[in-house]
Design a protein around this motif. Structure first.
Motif, PDB file in Angstrom:
ATOM      1  N   PHE A 227       0.852  -1.184   0.000  1.00  0.00           N
ATOM      2  CA  PHE A 227       0.000   0.000   0.000  1.00  0.00           C
ATOM      3  C   PHE A 227       0.896   1.246   0.000  1.00  0.00           C
ATOM      4  CE2 PHE A 227       0.182   1.607   4.418  1.00  0.00           C
ATOM      5  CZ  PHE A 227       0.783   0.537   5.057  1.00  0.00           C
ATOM      6  N   ASP A 240       9.962   3.811   0.106  1.00  0.00           N
ATOM      7  CA  ASP A 240       9.855   2.606   0.924  1.00  0.00           C
ATOM      8  C   ASP A 240       8.688   1.750   0.437  1.00  0.00           C
ATOM      9  OD1 ASP A 240       7.565   3.856   1.785  1.00  0.00           O
ATOM     10  OD2 ASP A 240       8.054   3.868   3.895  1.00  0.00           O
ATOM     11  N   ASN A 474      -7.634  13.698   9.103  1.00  0.00           N
ATOM     12  CA  ASN A 474      -7.540  12.415   8.414  1.00  0.00           C
ATOM     13  C   ASN A 474      -8.835  12.218   7.619  1.00  0.00           C
ATOM     14  OD1 ASN A 474      -7.864   9.657   7.826  1.00  0.00           O
ATOM     15  ND2 ASN A 474      -6.483   9.091   9.494  1.00  0.00           N
ATOM     16  N   VAL A 482      -3.651  14.117  11.033  1.00  0.00           N
ATOM     17  CA  VAL A 482      -2.479  13.378  10.550  1.00  0.00           C
ATOM     18  C   VAL A 482      -1.171  14.140  10.774  1.00  0.00           C
ATOM     19  CG1 VAL A 482      -3.811  12.110   8.799  1.00  0.00           C
ATOM     20  CG2 VAL A 482      -2.604  14.182   8.145  1.00  0.00           C
TER      21      VAL A 482
HETATM   22  P1  GTP Z   1       6.562   7.698   0.865  1.00  0.00           P
HETATM   23  O1  GTP Z   1       6.750   6.343   1.449  1.00  0.00           O
HETATM   24  O2  GTP Z   1       7.234   8.750   1.627  1.00  0.00           O
HETATM   25  O3  GTP Z   1       6.869   7.727  -0.602  1.00  0.00           O
HETATM   26  O4  GTP Z   1       4.978   8.073   0.924  1.00  0.00           O
HETATM   27  P2  GTP Z   1       3.751   7.204   1.436  1.00  0.00           P
HETATM   28  O5  GTP Z   1       2.501   7.848   0.898  1.00  0.00           O
HETATM   29  O6  GTP Z   1       3.959   5.762   1.146  1.00  0.00           O
HETATM   30  O7  GTP Z   1       3.780   7.480   2.973  1.00  0.00           O
HETATM   31  P3  GTP Z   1       4.171   6.534   4.202  1.00  0.00           P
HETATM   32  O8  GTP Z   1       5.108   5.457   3.769  1.00  0.00           O
HETATM   33  O9  GTP Z   1       4.594   7.430   5.303  1.00  0.00           O
HETATM   34  O10 GTP Z   1       2.776   5.909   4.595  1.00  0.00           O
HETATM   35  C1  GTP Z   1       2.172   4.898   3.825  1.00  0.00           C
HETATM   36  C2  GTP Z   1       0.677   5.060   3.836  1.00  0.00           C
HETATM   37  O11 GTP Z   1       0.224   4.950   5.174  1.00  0.00           O
HETATM   38  C3  GTP Z   1       0.177   6.407   3.343  1.00  0.00           C
HETATM   39  O12 GTP Z   1       0.032   6.480   1.951  1.00  0.00           O
HETATM   40  C4  GTP Z   1      -1.141   6.507   4.050  1.00  0.00           C
HETATM   41  O13 GTP Z   1      -2.099   5.754   3.368  1.00  0.00           O
HETATM   42  C5  GTP Z   1      -0.833   5.835   5.378  1.00  0.00           C
HETATM   43  N1  GTP Z   1      -0.414   6.855   6.353  1.00  0.00           N
HETATM   44  C6  GTP Z   1       0.774   7.426   6.522  1.00  0.00           C
HETATM   45  N2  GTP Z   1       0.757   8.339   7.498  1.00  0.00           N
HETATM   46  C7  GTP Z   1      -0.498   8.328   7.975  1.00  0.00           C
HETATM   47  C8  GTP Z   1      -1.175   9.053   8.995  1.00  0.00           C
HETATM   48  O14 GTP Z   1      -0.639   9.925   9.669  1.00  0.00           O
HETATM   49  N3  GTP Z   1      -2.488   8.730   9.203  1.00  0.00           N
HETATM   50  C9  GTP Z   1      -3.113   7.774   8.467  1.00  0.00           C
HETATM   51  N4  GTP Z   1      -4.375   7.466   8.703  1.00  0.00           N
HETATM   52  N5  GTP Z   1      -2.522   7.104   7.493  1.00  0.00           N
HETATM   53  C10 GTP Z   1      -1.244   7.369   7.250  1.00  0.00           C
END
Ligand code: GTP
Ligand code: MG
Length: 566
Positions: A227, A240, A474, A482
């Motif tokens: 995801f 990541d 959120n 968030v």
């Molecule tokens: P990068 O990994 O930095 O490229 O971006 P990413 O969108 O994948 O972000 P990250 O790896 O930090 O988080 C993965 C997913 O987890 C996000 O796309 C969101 O769906 C979810 N997520 C991340 N941070 C939050 C948060 O603070 N609240 C909620 N509900 N979901 C989050």
């Protein structure tokens, strides 16, 4: 709770080969059924998972091995595609070929024919990652009746983060961007150069499949889904890999059977169960799953995770459990990316800008991360009437869009953008990417973060319901912010960096300098940001010392500047 119950339903120990072929048959049957119903990202995920089930990752001596490998593999069934890539680490070059078979039964045959290395003690775990031995090839080639007819996607090397920005490297988006004469064009070129390729997406799904295959030997009815940015279209090279372990509800149960498995009951609350379960899983992953290294347990976070490095693709991974909201959030972000072609290039440009200005960082702390930053961009595009509010997407949801995550969180919204009324599809706003980039900086350089918060669901700014420096509701769980972790200093940096960006865009002269347009935004800020420049050991120590900083909701008291990493 749901997955624990399912995991403990019993361990019907079939021989691994039988297990694989049975689960493969079920998967194919299920995919056929689901493919007709699923739309959008759901359909894409089903397709990619099916592709991963039919694929093997094979380490070879060199890219030249592909003919031998193709001949060898063709003995087990028709090969649909082969993708070669290299990983260069510490002056060692490793070559891999991802082989996609037409039929899943070929994988079973390869698995039963493959052997383990002799000699030193090894943990004999069968997996879909193999090594193509030298010396055996010629003999087998003679026996092979099939001809090599397939061309190989060749020569791709997975760049390190440093290589991406090194102008002397053959692959460098910076090099490509310099040659473009319009800012809008620069943004598109940057996006095209940085977005994940088909092979990179395949490898991410293959990694998930690799883990899922191993876990399926231990527990029934679960799946590992990628995801986040790996699948929502906002990912860029080397991002990541976020993975989640969820129950596979689509598997059919024989409710009429009178025989029911004995199973362990779980006495703890869900959170304790999840933590204990992930703790055990982390240990087995570290010791038994090939390719998994540097496993770290971040179990005290609001969403407990296992962090690890996957060596075959050099990818940093986070594995969580029963976090369906994250999957639905990924669907939502993907949907917004699909609605207008300008969304993804703009988001990538702003993510890259934020990273180069050290507004975001790989290290957890009191700054904004890519996810809320993306929400800022989406919100801005809502203000420009380019994207609809989540309320609108909920309004047009149909019965097939109804989804409910853990704790009863309603994640229903329209999944099929074709069902969006024409008013939302054909937008009066036809601003160029350049105008939108400029507009984004203008909007947030004057936004009153002190008083207002951002709400994607309503599509409007709201009065801040809390004292957090930055409030972004959120979208799916509206009681949560968030950005609870972000402090005032960081909010002010976003504002001042936005001002700087406007100045840089307006003043850079392209006739006198190669550094103009978005190149001016990619220059690293030399301000007082040394606290972020941590090496990997220091990062790890922070992660272990402050696991709660990985949570989606972080303690207001945490001050990164006070962390004594020594
Ligand atoms: P990068 O990994 O930095 O490229 O971006 P990413 O969108 O994948 O972000 P990250 O790896 O930090 O988080 C993965 C997913 O987890 C996000 O796309 C969101 O769906 C979810 N997520 C991340 N941070 C939050 C948060 O603070 N609240 C909620 N509900 N979901 C989050
Ligand atoms: Mg991510």
């Amino acid at each position: 709770h749901c997955y624990c119950k399912k995991f403990m339903m019993g361990t019907n120990r079939l021989k691994s080969r039988n297990r694989l072929s049975i689960s493969s048959t079920i998967l194919q049957h299920r995919n056929n059924k689901q493919n007709t119903e699923a739309v959008g990202l759901e359909a894409e995920i089903i397709k990619r998972r099916n592709q991963a089930c039919r694929s093997l990752l094979i380490q070879v001596y060199s890219s030249k091995s592909h003919n031998d490998l193709h001949n060898y593999c063709s003995r087990f069934g028709d090969v649909l595609s082969m993708h070669h890539y290299q990983i260069n680490s510490q002056h060692v070059c490793q070559n891999y070929i991802l082989v996609e078979f037409e039929d899943i039964s070929s994988i079973n045959e390869v698995m039963s024919s493959a052997s383990f290395v002799n000699g030193d003690y090894i943990a004999p775990v069968k997996s879909s990652v193999l090594w193509f031995r030298k010396g055996q090839v010629a003999a087998l080639q003679r026996n092979s009746k099939k001809k090599t007819t397939l061309s190989v996607e060749n020569g791709c090397s997975l760049p390190t983060d440093q290589e991406i920005w090194d102008v002397s490297e053959t692959f460098s988006p910076v090099k490509l961007v310099i040659s473009v004469s319009q800012i809008s064009g620069q943004i598109i070129v940057l996006y095209e150069a940085l977005k994940l390729t088909d092979l990179e997406v395949r490898l991410r799904f293959h990694t998930a499949h690799h883990l899922e295959h191993y876990f399926s030997r231990l527990f029934q009815n679960m799946k590992v889904l990628p995801f986040g940015s790996s699948v929502n279209g906002f990912g860029r090279k080397r991002c990541d890999l976020d993975l989640v372990l969820v129950p596979d509800d689509s598997e059919e149960h024989n409710a009429t059977s009178r025989l029911v498995f004995h199973s362990k009951s779980m006495r703890h609350n869900d959170r304790t169960e999840t933590k204990e379960f992930l703790g055990i899983l982390a240990n087995t992953m570290q010791h038994f799953i090939p390719g998994v290294f540097n496993v770290r347990k971040i179990l005290e976070a609001r969403v407990p995770i296992i962090k690890f490095r996957y060596d075959y693709t050099h990818t940093e991974c986070d594995l969580s459990a029963t976090n369906m909201t994250a999957i639905y959030m990924t669907e939502l972000l993907n949907l917004y990316g699909e609605i207008d072609w300008r969304v993804r290039p703009l988001v990538i440009a702003i993510r890259v800008w934020a990273k180069s200005q050290e507004i975001t960082s790989d290290v957890p702390g009191q700054w904004i991360t890519n996810f809320p930053l993306t929400l800022l961009v989406l919100f801005y595009l809502q203000q420009k009437k380019i994207l609809p509010s989540l309320k609108t997407l909920k309004l047009y949801a149909t019965r097939s869009d109804i989804r409910c995550a853990e704790n009863g969180i309603d994640c229903t919204f329209l999944r099929d953008i074709n069902k969006l009324p024409a008013d939302y599809k054909y937008k009066p706003n036809q601003d160029t990417l350049e105008t939108l980039l400029h507009g984004f900086f203008e909007y947030y350089s004057t936004f009153d973060f002190n008083v207002y918060g951002i709400c994607i669901r309503e599509g409007t700014q709201i009065r801040k319901p809390s004292r957090s420096a930055l409030h972004i509701t959120n979208p799916l769980e509206t009681t949560l912010n968030v950005c609870k972790n972000v402090n005032l200093y960081e909010v002010n940096r976003i504002i001042s960096m936005s001002h700087d960006a406007i100045y840089a865009l307006e003043t850079a002269d392209k006739s006198t300098s190669s550094c103009w347009g978005i190149m001016t935004l990619l220059k690293v800020n030399n301000g007082n940001t040394n606290q972020r420049k941590l090496n990997s050991t220091e990062k790890q120590r922070i992660e272990e010392k402050f696991p709660e900083n990985h949570s989606y909701e972080i303690s207001d008291k945490f001050e990164v500047s006070e962390v004594n990493i020594d």
